[in-house]
Design a protein around this motif. Structure first.
Motif, PDB file in Angstrom:
ATOM      1  N   UNK A  27     -35.695  49.808 -19.297  1.00 11.33           N
ATOM      2  CA  UNK A  27     -35.106  48.514 -19.602  1.00 11.33           C
ATOM      3  C   UNK A  27     -36.185  47.467 -19.820  1.00 11.33           C
ATOM      4  N   UNK A  28     -35.742  46.253 -20.098  1.00 11.73           N
ATOM      5  CA  UNK A  28     -36.661  45.134 -20.318  1.00 11.73           C
ATOM      6  C   UNK A  28     -36.515  44.121 -19.186  1.00 11.73           C
ATOM      7  N   UNK A  29     -37.622  43.462 -18.854  1.00 12.42           N
ATOM      8  CA  UNK A  29     -37.615  42.412 -17.839  1.00 12.42           C
ATOM      9  C   UNK A  29     -38.118  41.137 -18.493  1.00 12.42           C
ATOM     10  N   UNK A  30     -37.307  40.093 -18.450  1.00  9.47           N
ATOM     11  CA  UNK A  30     -37.695  38.818 -19.053  1.00  9.47           C
ATOM     12  C   UNK A  30     -37.525  37.693 -18.046  1.00  9.47           C
ATOM     13  N   UNK A  31     -38.320  36.644 -18.233  1.00  7.54           N
ATOM     14  CA  UNK A  31     -38.153  35.415 -17.451  1.00  7.54           C
ATOM     15  C   UNK A  31     -37.531  34.376 -18.372  1.00  7.54           C
ATOM     16  N   UNK A  32     -36.399  33.850 -17.966  1.00 13.05           N
ATOM     17  CA  UNK A  32     -35.662  32.913 -18.793  1.00 13.05           C
ATOM     18  C   UNK A  32     -35.470  31.597 -18.042  1.00 13.05           C
ATOM     19  N   UNK A  33     -35.485  30.525 -18.802  1.00 12.72           N
ATOM     20  CA  UNK A  33     -35.215  29.197 -18.253  1.00 12.72           C
ATOM     21  C   UNK A  33     -33.795  28.797 -18.620  1.00 12.72           C
ATOM     22  N   UNK A  34     -33.085  28.216 -17.667  1.00 10.34           N
ATOM     23  CA  UNK A  34     -31.719  27.765 -17.928  1.00 10.34           C
ATOM     24  C   UNK A  34     -31.552  26.334 -17.427  1.00 10.34           C
ATOM     25  N   UNK A  77     -28.455  20.840 -10.274  1.00  9.36           N
ATOM     26  CA  UNK A  77     -29.719  20.581  -9.589  1.00  9.36           C
ATOM     27  C   UNK A  77     -30.599  19.574 -10.333  1.00  9.36           C
ATOM     28  N   UNK A  78     -30.148  19.150 -11.512  1.00 14.08           N
ATOM     29  CA  UNK A  78     -30.880  18.124 -12.260  1.00 14.08           C
ATOM     30  C   UNK A  78     -32.225  18.573 -12.776  1.00 14.08           C
ATOM     31  N   UNK A  79     -32.371  19.858 -13.087  1.00 23.65           N
ATOM     32  CA  UNK A  79     -33.651  20.361 -13.597  1.00 23.65           C
ATOM     33  C   UNK A  79     -33.431  21.695 -14.295  1.00 23.65           C
ATOM     34  N   UNK A  80     -34.330  22.057 -15.215  1.00 23.85           N
ATOM     35  CA  UNK A  80     -34.322  23.428 -15.727  1.00 23.85           C
ATOM     36  C   UNK A  80     -34.853  24.362 -14.642  1.00 23.85           C
ATOM     37  N   UNK A  81     -34.328  25.577 -14.585  1.00 24.71           N
ATOM     38  CA  UNK A  81     -34.757  26.532 -13.558  1.00 24.71           C
ATOM     39  C   UNK A  81     -34.948  27.899 -14.202  1.00 24.71           C
ATOM     40  N   UNK A  82     -35.650  28.780 -13.494  1.00 23.23           N
ATOM     41  CA  UNK A  82     -36.015  30.070 -14.075  1.00 23.23           C
ATOM     42  C   UNK A  82     -35.331  31.220 -13.346  1.00 23.23           C
ATOM     43  N   UNK A  83     -34.926  32.223 -14.113  1.00 28.03           N
ATOM     44  CA  UNK A  83     -34.404  33.468 -13.560  1.00 28.03           C
ATOM     45  C   UNK A  83     -35.182  34.630 -14.160  1.00 28.03           C
ATOM     46  N   UNK A 127     -38.307  24.610  -9.470  1.00 25.34           N
ATOM     47  CA  UNK A 127     -37.963  25.000 -10.832  1.00 25.34           C
ATOM     48  C   UNK A 127     -38.106  26.514 -10.989  1.00 25.34           C
ATOM     49  N   UNK A 128     -39.171  27.046 -10.360  1.00 27.01           N
ATOM     50  CA  UNK A 128     -39.497  28.456 -10.542  1.00 27.01           C
ATOM     51  C   UNK A 128     -40.441  28.889  -9.427  1.00 27.01           C
ATOM     52  N   UNK A 129     -40.825  30.159  -9.462  1.00 26.86           N
ATOM     53  CA  UNK A 129     -41.754  30.709  -8.476  1.00 26.86           C
ATOM     54  C   UNK A 129     -43.052  29.918  -8.448  1.00 26.86           C
ATOM     55  N   UNK A 130     -43.740  29.887  -7.305  1.00 25.25           N
ATOM     56  CA  UNK A 130     -45.029  29.196  -7.224  1.00 25.25           C
ATOM     57  C   UNK A 130     -45.982  29.666  -8.311  1.00 25.25           C
ATOM     58  N   UNK A 157     -23.839  27.403 -12.521  1.00 23.27           N
ATOM     59  CA  UNK A 157     -24.806  27.113 -13.589  1.00 23.27           C
ATOM     60  C   UNK A 157     -25.484  28.399 -14.062  1.00 23.27           C
ATOM     61  N   UNK A 158     -25.784  29.292 -13.106  1.00 19.26           N
ATOM     62  CA  UNK A 158     -26.422  30.567 -13.453  1.00 19.26           C
ATOM     63  C   UNK A 158     -25.457  31.443 -14.241  1.00 19.26           C
ATOM     64  N   UNK A 159     -24.229  31.561 -13.740  1.00 16.33           N
ATOM     65  CA  UNK A 159     -23.236  32.403 -14.406  1.00 16.33           C
ATOM     66  C   UNK A 159     -22.977  31.907 -15.830  1.00 16.33           C
ATOM     67  N   UNK A 160     -22.870  30.594 -15.979  1.00 16.51           N
ATOM     68  CA  UNK A 160     -22.631  30.018 -17.312  1.00 16.51           C
ATOM     69  C   UNK A 160     -23.761  30.379 -18.263  1.00 16.51           C
ATOM     70  N   UNK A 161     -25.001  30.275 -17.798  1.00 11.99           N
ATOM     71  CA  UNK A 161     -26.142  30.615 -18.648  1.00 11.99           C
ATOM     72  C   UNK A 161     -26.086  32.083 -19.060  1.00 11.99           C
TER      73      UNK A 161
END
Length: 397
Positions: A148-155, A160-166, A231-234, A262-266
């Motif tokens: 499979x593929x592993x990606x880091x995405x911003x949503x 939370x009033x900010x973009x965040x990463x999954x 926002x994301x990992x250190x 917010x995560x589910x919607x993204x």
């Protein structure tokens, strides 16, 4: 003391330079760790000026240690023996197949093994890792199977009033397919982030191998950052190289649970997914288990599959959040709405074991059905990788 630490650091750096020169000019490099056919593992550290060298890791017997969370089992230490060339050596007992982590201690200074380039960060600590194959460790290795593929995405997270990463795992064939896939939302523990499950948990290797073996259905796995102050990992956000911390603002105060839609919607707007209760699962370890418990009952008609891995259960008395109101009644609503699997796993030596005992008693009294798995060991990645390996094959049947 500072001068002694500086001297030790110079010794280690010089040793590392020596290894590099050996490799460059054809000399024999030091092999460490050396995993042998009998499953013993030999560690070698070159430190001729050191007075003592020890090793600590989760392959060693545990000892009891008093912490802010109570008495916990932590890895013990073993002494290395020095030879005439200044190389310190230790050979373990035969080890069960697994992924192990360790560090070395040179004259009281904890560091990594300079001969082992494989390092993983856990909160603010780094460890060397190695795998002993021939059993469950095989599931954590990169095998010759479709990957499979592993990606880091911003949503965008309006809550939370900010973009965040999954971090998102998509199974082999996703890009070329037009099919829709079920989704597992996989949550980390306190101090972790969206990198924890992919690095320490070996999620992509586990899913690749289980799917290739026909033991798990192809699925998308979404690994969130449960620290809503980040926002994301250190090192991966606008804060730069901030030091990781166990305690951050809005940790386990209801904010993450409240804003989880917010995560589910993204995900459901950006991936080909089956956007219904029967094709959504949520699971997590420790704090992530706590989040999974409360998200799944706060939004009681959202997930058909729930996994609590060594989960924290009860909110802090000082926390005020609508998320933690009416816990019993929302659990009853979740039960009445129906679900396919409510899975609980815990180690016998886990400091949260009593919490799970009490929570199971609550569920039993309510008549809420669940699957319970009890293992050896404590609050460790050794258990959590196993729980994921057992939980994933049960999903989306």
């Amino acid at each position: 003391m500072k001068r002694k630490i500086t001297i030790i650091a110079v010794i280690i750096l010089c040793s590392m330079a020596t290894f590099a020169q050996q490799a460059l000019f054809g000399g024999a490099p030091i092999v460490s760790p050396e995993v042998k056919a009998d499953h013993t593992v030999t560690f070698r550290i070159q430190a001729p000026a050191a007075d003592s060298v020890q090793i600590t890791g989760d392959f060693l017997p545990t000892v009891k240690l008093k912490t802010q969370w109570g008495m916990m089992d932590v890895p013990g230490t073993a002494k290395l023996t020095k030879d005439e060339k200044g190389i310190w050596t230790f050979t373990s007992q035969p080890l069960a197949s697994d992924l192990y982590s360790y560090t070395v201690i040179v004259d009281g200074f904890k560091t990594t093994d300079p001969s082992n380039v494989y390092i993983i960060r856990d909160v603010a600590s780094v460890f060397n890792v190695f795998i002993v194959d021939g059993g469950k460790g095989d599931l954590y290795e990169v095998s010759k199977v479709p990957h499979g593929s592993v990606t880091r995405r911003w949503y965008d997270s309006p809550g939370n009033g900010m973009p965040r990463r999954v971090t998102v795992y998509t199974p082999a064939g996703y890009e070329a397919s037009k099919d829709k896939y079920p989704v597992l939302y996989l949550l980390h523990g306190m101090g972790g982030d969206e990198e924890a499950w992919i690095a320490l948990g070996r999620t992509s290797q586990i899913l690749d191998n289980l799917i290739a073996q026909g033991k798990a259905k192809p699925m998308i796995v979404v690994m969130t950052n449960g620290n809503v102050a980040q926002e994301a990992a250190p090192g991966e956000s606008s804060l730069g190289y901030a030091k990781p911390s166990m305690q951050m603002e809005h940790t386990m105060d209801g904010k993450f649970e409240e804003t989880f839609p917010d995560v589910i919607k993204f995900v459901e707007s950006n991936y080909r997914v089956k956007a219904d209760k029967a094709d959504r699962a949520i699971a997590g370890l420790s704090m992530g288990g706590y989040h999974s418990l409360h998200i799944s009952r706060y939004y009681p008609n959202t997930f058909d599959y729930v996994g609590l891995f060594s989960a924290a259960i009860i909110p802090n008395d000082k926390v005020q959040s609508k998320v933690y109101e009416n816990i019993d009644s929302t659990l009853e609503t979740q039960m009445k709405n129906g679900y396919k699997l409510y899975w609980i796993g815990i180690g016998k030596a886990d400091f949260l074991y009593k919490n799970i005992v009490d929570y199971r008693a609550k569920l039993d009294k309510m008549g809420m059905k669940y699957t319970y798995v009890e293992t050896e060991g404590g609050h460790t990645w050794t258990n959590w990788r196993v729980y994921l390996s057992q939980f994933a094959p049960l999903l989306f049947k």
